[in-house]
Motif scaffolding. Structure first.
Motif, PDB file in Angstrom:
ATOM      1  N   ASP A 140       0.832  -1.208   0.000  1.00  0.00           N
ATOM      2  CA  ASP A 140       0.000   0.000   0.000  1.00  0.00           C
ATOM      3  C   ASP A 140       0.867   1.259   0.000  1.00  0.00           C
ATOM      4  O   ASP A 140       0.570   2.237  -0.690  1.00  0.00           O
ATOM      5  N   LYS A 141       1.947   1.219   0.762  1.00  0.00           N
ATOM      6  CA  LYS A 141       2.849   2.372   0.801  1.00  0.00           C
ATOM      7  C   LYS A 141       3.602   2.530  -0.515  1.00  0.00           C
ATOM      8  O   LYS A 141       3.858   3.647  -0.971  1.00  0.00           O
ATOM      9  N   MET A 142       3.955   1.413  -1.151  1.00  0.00           N
ATOM     10  CA  MET A 142       4.638   1.474  -2.454  1.00  0.00           C
ATOM     11  C   MET A 142       3.785   2.192  -3.497  1.00  0.00           C
ATOM     12  O   MET A 142       4.300   2.950  -4.322  1.00  0.00           O
ATOM     13  N   ILE A 143       2.484   1.911  -3.478  1.00  0.00           N
ATOM     14  CA  ILE A 143       1.618   2.430  -4.543  1.00  0.00           C
ATOM     15  C   ILE A 143       0.780   3.625  -4.086  1.00  0.00           C
ATOM     16  O   ILE A 143      -0.203   3.982  -4.728  1.00  0.00           O
ATOM     17  N   GLU A 144       1.213   4.243  -3.010  1.00  0.00           N
ATOM     18  CA  GLU A 144       0.510   5.423  -2.494  1.00  0.00           C
ATOM     19  C   GLU A 144       0.425   6.504  -3.570  1.00  0.00           C
ATOM     20  O   GLU A 144       1.415   6.849  -4.213  1.00  0.00           O
ATOM     21  N   GLY A 145      -0.772   6.999  -3.792  1.00  0.00           N
ATOM     22  CA  GLY A 145      -0.982   8.051  -4.776  1.00  0.00           C
ATOM     23  C   GLY A 145      -1.156   7.561  -6.200  1.00  0.00           C
ATOM     24  O   GLY A 145      -1.371   8.368  -7.112  1.00  0.00           O
ATOM     25  N   ILE A 146      -1.068   6.258  -6.419  1.00  0.00           N
ATOM     26  CA  ILE A 146      -1.214   5.682  -7.759  1.00  0.00           C
ATOM     27  C   ILE A 146      -2.636   5.165  -7.940  1.00  0.00           C
ATOM     28  O   ILE A 146      -3.215   4.566  -7.022  1.00  0.00           O
ATOM     29  N   ASP A 147      -3.223   5.386  -9.114  1.00  0.00           N
ATOM     30  CA  ASP A 147      -4.576   4.906  -9.382  1.00  0.00           C
ATOM     31  C   ASP A 147      -4.610   3.383  -9.388  1.00  0.00           C
ATOM     32  O   ASP A 147      -3.766   2.734 -10.027  1.00  0.00           O
ATOM     33  N   VAL A 148      -5.600   2.819  -8.690  1.00  0.00           N
ATOM     34  CA  VAL A 148      -5.749   1.363  -8.587  1.00  0.00           C
ATOM     35  C   VAL A 148      -7.202   0.999  -8.839  1.00  0.00           C
ATOM     36  O   VAL A 148      -8.114   1.640  -8.286  1.00  0.00           O
ATOM     37  N   LYS A 149      -7.415  -0.021  -9.635  1.00  0.00           N
ATOM     38  CA  LYS A 149      -8.767  -0.510  -9.895  1.00  0.00           C
ATOM     39  C   LYS A 149      -8.774  -2.026  -9.675  1.00  0.00           C
ATOM     40  O   LYS A 149      -8.100  -2.761 -10.405  1.00  0.00           O
ATOM     41  N   LEU A 150      -9.537  -2.490  -8.674  1.00  0.00           N
ATOM     42  CA  LEU A 150      -9.605  -3.912  -8.335  1.00  0.00           C
ATOM     43  C   LEU A 150     -10.826  -4.562  -8.982  1.00  0.00           C
ATOM     44  O   LEU A 150     -11.629  -3.887  -9.635  1.00  0.00           O
ATOM     45  N   ASN A 151     -10.952  -5.880  -8.786  1.00  0.00           N
ATOM     46  CA  ASN A 151     -12.076  -6.632  -9.370  1.00  0.00           C
ATOM     47  C   ASN A 151     -12.185  -6.382 -10.879  1.00  0.00           C
ATOM     48  O   ASN A 151     -13.286  -6.287 -11.433  1.00  0.00           O
ATOM     49  N   THR A 152     -11.024  -6.292 -11.521  1.00  0.00           N
ATOM     50  CA  THR A 152     -10.985  -5.961 -12.944  1.00  0.00           C
ATOM     51  C   THR A 152     -10.089  -6.951 -13.673  1.00  0.00           C
ATOM     52  O   THR A 152      -8.881  -6.990 -13.433  1.00  0.00           O
ATOM     53  N   ASP A 153     -10.682  -7.731 -14.551  1.00  0.00           N
ATOM     54  CA  ASP A 153      -9.938  -8.747 -15.296  1.00  0.00           C
ATOM     55  C   ASP A 153      -9.494  -8.165 -16.635  1.00  0.00           C
ATOM     56  O   ASP A 153     -10.300  -7.964 -17.541  1.00  0.00           O
ATOM     57  N   TYR A 154      -8.225  -7.910 -16.741  1.00  0.00           N
ATOM     58  CA  TYR A 154      -7.642  -7.304 -17.946  1.00  0.00           C
ATOM     59  C   TYR A 154      -7.976  -8.095 -19.204  1.00  0.00           C
ATOM     60  O   TYR A 154      -8.308  -7.521 -20.245  1.00  0.00           O
ATOM     61  N   LEU A 155      -7.911  -9.413 -19.129  1.00  0.00           N
ATOM     62  CA  LEU A 155      -8.059 -10.236 -20.326  1.00  0.00           C
ATOM     63  C   LEU A 155      -9.492 -10.284 -20.844  1.00  0.00           C
ATOM     64  O   LEU A 155      -9.727 -10.636 -22.001  1.00  0.00           O
ATOM     65  N   VAL A 156     -10.460  -9.925 -20.004  1.00  0.00           N
ATOM     66  CA  VAL A 156     -11.857  -9.926 -20.444  1.00  0.00           C
ATOM     67  C   VAL A 156     -12.105  -8.807 -21.455  1.00  0.00           C
ATOM     68  O   VAL A 156     -12.859  -8.970 -22.423  1.00  0.00           O
ATOM     69  N   GLU A 157     -11.463  -7.649 -21.217  1.00  0.00           N
ATOM     70  CA  GLU A 157     -11.601  -6.514 -22.138  1.00  0.00           C
ATOM     71  C   GLU A 157     -10.215  -5.984 -22.501  1.00  0.00           C
ATOM     72  O   GLU A 157      -9.927  -4.801 -22.350  1.00  0.00           O
ATOM     73  N   LYS A 158      -9.391  -6.867 -22.980  1.00  0.00           N
ATOM     74  CA  LYS A 158      -7.987  -6.544 -23.215  1.00  0.00           C
ATOM     75  C   LYS A 158      -7.807  -5.358 -24.161  1.00  0.00           C
ATOM     76  O   LYS A 158      -7.026  -4.443 -23.895  1.00  0.00           O
ATOM     77  N   SER A 159      -8.515  -5.351 -25.263  1.00  0.00           N
ATOM     78  CA  SER A 159      -8.333  -4.272 -26.241  1.00  0.00           C
ATOM     79  C   SER A 159      -8.706  -2.915 -25.661  1.00  0.00           C
ATOM     80  O   SER A 159      -8.068  -1.899 -25.955  1.00  0.00           O
TER      81      SER A 159
END
Length: 370
Positions: free
Chosen positions: A202-221
């Motif tokens: 959490d500290k590493m990615i502080e301030g970075i946009d994060v989106k969970l529950n998201t499967d990249y391969l389902v809507e890859k394009s």
């Protein structure tokens, strides 16, 4: 969607978090997505009964690389935990890795010279010039007693098949120490982040946009269009839609329970090396942080056959799968805007310090060329 980010990071585990941190530090914009509902990947920890529970199995950070150690200490304070697992063979307790405490319990020997002679005696009695399987290889290395009590049952549970059917290369060498030292890793730096790995990520990615529950391969394009470059840490065969076939893994199932006792087994990790006990090990999480809580949380770990859709843990790096991986690796050369990294994208088991080292190397390389 129009391009909004310099990097889309697929996977919120250690590799992805480090890459995102370094890119952001260099002034680049990043979005991290993950199909799970949490960050941290397999090093994710969650608090139960005020105990940091290692949700996907025990993770002890250890390294001989000072640069790596100093890097992770930016994000967490590490305790002095030393990994000293024990083996339970039908109620007999042995220290791991194999050391003088193990040999004393096994044979009553006291000196390193006595232990060496006993091991050599056992090796010689069953030596095979060209071992054809794991059983022959293990006996060649440490003899029959250690093999039968501390290797055979655990390994057969871990891989789901008899040792004489497993390839010899799985055990190229076995750590044998002729000292009374139970430190499993024997690394210069070792410990666990106080407050758990999730807080560190959490500290590493502080301030970075994060989106969970998201499967990249389902809507890859769709996701590919949102960033200039993609850092992909998922399964490499899935990325290419299994065009050459499915890479094989072993998976793990956990049974976790809260017990109304302050101390269940007296150690963080106990391996069960007999064949009859169905689980491979029991983890008592509070001992990772020297906990004094009135209750305890334990996880029984079962090694299971993997099928597509299950959580992949350990790659089966036999000849067939290694050749298959090379086909997928060759395909990565066709993806000029995609960076493949981490244990799933590289089909390789990595210790955490290696993940840190390689993620840093890749980030420096990519950012230097932008």
């Amino acid at each position: 969607m129009t391009i909004k980010y310099d990097f889309l990071i697929v996977g919120a585990g250690l590799y992805g978090a480090i890459f995102a941190h370094e890119a952001t530090k260099a002034g680049k914009t990043c979005l991290i997505i993950d199909k799970r509902n949490h960050i941290g990947g397999n090093i994710y920890t969650e608090k139960i009964e005020d105990i940091q529970v290692h949700k996907y199995g025990a993770h002890i950070f250890h390294t001989n690389n000072q640069e790596v150690w100093e890097y992770v200490n930016q994000f967490a304070e590490f305790n002095r935990y030393t990994n000293s697992p024990v083996a339970n063979y039908r109620g007999e307790i042995y220290n791991l890795p194999f050391n003088m405490n193990t040999f004393n319990k096994m044979w009553g020997v006291v000196t390193p010279d006595e232990a060496r002679k006993k091991i050599e005696e056992q090796r010689s009695a069953n030596y095979v010039e060209h071992p054809q399987n794991l059983e022959e290889q293990a006996i060649n290395l440490v003899g029959m007693d250690i093999y039968e009590k501390l290797i055979r049952g655990y390994t057969e549970k871990q891989w789901g098949r008899p040792c004489h059917e497993l390839p010899a290369f799985i055990i190229r060498r076995l750590p044998v120490r002729f000292t009374y030292d139970n430190n499993y890793f024997n690394a210069d730096y070792q410990g666990i982040p106080i407050g758990g790995y999730t807080a560190m990520i959490d500290k590493m990615i502080e301030g970075i946009d994060v989106k969970l529950n998201t499967d990249y391969l389902v809507e890859k394009s769709k996701w590919d269009r949102i960033a200039n470059k993609v850092v992909y840490t998922g399964p490499i065969d899935a990325y290419f839609d299994y065009m050459f076939g499915v890479l094989e893994y072993r998976s793990v199932r956990f049974e976790t329970e809260i017990l109304n006792t302050p101390n269940f087994q007296g150690n963080a990790v106990v391996n069960y090396t007999d064949r009859e006990t169905p689980y491979t090990r029991v983890i008592e999480h509070k001992h990772f942080e020297f906990g004094k809580q009135p209750k305890t949380v334990v996880s029984r770990e079962y090694s299971v056959e993997w099928k597509l859709g299950d959580e992949p843990y350990y790659p089966v790096n036999d000849r067939k799968n290694s050749e298959l991986y090379q086909k997928y690796k060759a395909m990565t050369e066709t993806q000029s805007n995609v960076i493949f990294g981490g244990r799933l994208a590289e089909y390789k088991y990595y210790d955490m310090d290696n993940v840190v080292e390689f993620a840093l190397q890749k980030a420096k390389e990519v950012l230097r060329n932008m």
